[in-house]
Design an enzyme around this catalytic site. Structure first.
Site, PDB file in Angstrom:
ATOM      1  N   GLY A   1       0.942  -1.021  -0.056  1.00 36.34           N
ATOM      2  CA  GLY A   1      -0.032  -0.231  -0.074  1.00 36.34           C
ATOM      3  C   GLY A   1       0.732   1.143  -0.070  1.00 36.34           C
ATOM      4  O   GLY A   1       2.060   1.152   0.608  1.00 36.34           O
TER       5      GLY A   1
ATOM      6  N   CYS B   1       5.513  -0.022   7.112  1.00 38.43           N
ATOM      7  CA  CYS B   1       5.201   0.887   6.492  1.00 38.43           C
ATOM      8  C   CYS B   1       6.408   1.478   5.634  1.00 38.43           C
ATOM      9  O   CYS B   1       7.477   1.471   6.153  1.00 38.43           O
ATOM     10  CB  CYS B   1       4.727   2.290   7.399  1.00 38.43           C
ATOM     11  SG  CYS B   1       4.312   3.777   6.562  1.00 38.43           S
TER      12      CYS B   1
HETATM   13 NI    NI Z   1       2.213   3.449   5.524  1.00 38.09          NI
END
Ligand code: NI
Length: 174
Positions: free
Chosen positions: A46, A94
């Site tokens: 993502g 992330c």
């Molecule tokens: Ni992220």
């Protein structure tokens, strides 16, 4: 097609709120394609536009497994309209917080309104990994990172390490 640089925490832009997209045109589609290629190259599942320095409410996601057919999802102006009370826990990472992972508890199911790659309004229900991924990316559009859900102690430790990693990277460049 060019890859974009991914911004690493701590950076004030990652704390900004992204703005809604007014219209879907070929420039916007080009940006979405570049975001997708940047995400695949990283690799990640993502990416929000703010992570490449653009404060627009844009997300790309692809949770297909390595050997499966690619299944990209382009989300423009995504809005979560429902979050379940039932929660689930995933170990999250992330691309803006490289090398750090933590278990985060989030609603297990969410409903989403969004505009697709062709400018059409759409909606769907997500569960499992996709629900977590969507919530993580929508957080980015609101200036929120997964480390914000950790204790202050854990969060500060990760940020300290990221600053150190960044300094070492600068040394190499100089
Ligand atoms: Ni992220």
């Amino acid at each position: 097609m060019s890859l974009r640089n991914i911004i690493i925490e701590p950076d004030p832009i990652l704390r900004e709120k992204s703005l809604p997209v007014e219209k879907v045109d070929s420039d916007l589609q080009k940006l979405l394609n570049e975001m997708l290629e940047t995400m695949y190259a990283a690799p990640g599942i993502g990416l929000a536009a703010v992570q490449v320095g653009i404060l627009k409410r844009l997300i790309v996601i692809d949770i297909s497994k390595e050997k499966e057919k690619k299944n990209p999802l382009f989300l423009i102006n995504p809005e979560i309209t429902f979050r379940s009370e039932k929660t689930s826990i995933y170990e999250e990472g992330c691309l803006s917080i490289p090398g750090h992972f933590a278990e985060i508890e989030r609603p297990a199911t969410c409903h989403l309104d969004y505009v697709d790659y062709n400018g059409k309004k759409k909606a769907f229900k997500a569960e499992g990994l996709l629900a977590t991924c969507i919530q993580h990316e929508v957080d980015h559009l609101n200036g929120v990172l997964f480390i914000d859900y950790l204790s202050k102690l854990k969060k500060d430790m990760i940020i300290k390490k990221l600053i150190k990693q960044k300094k070492e990277l600068d040394k190499v460049i100089l």
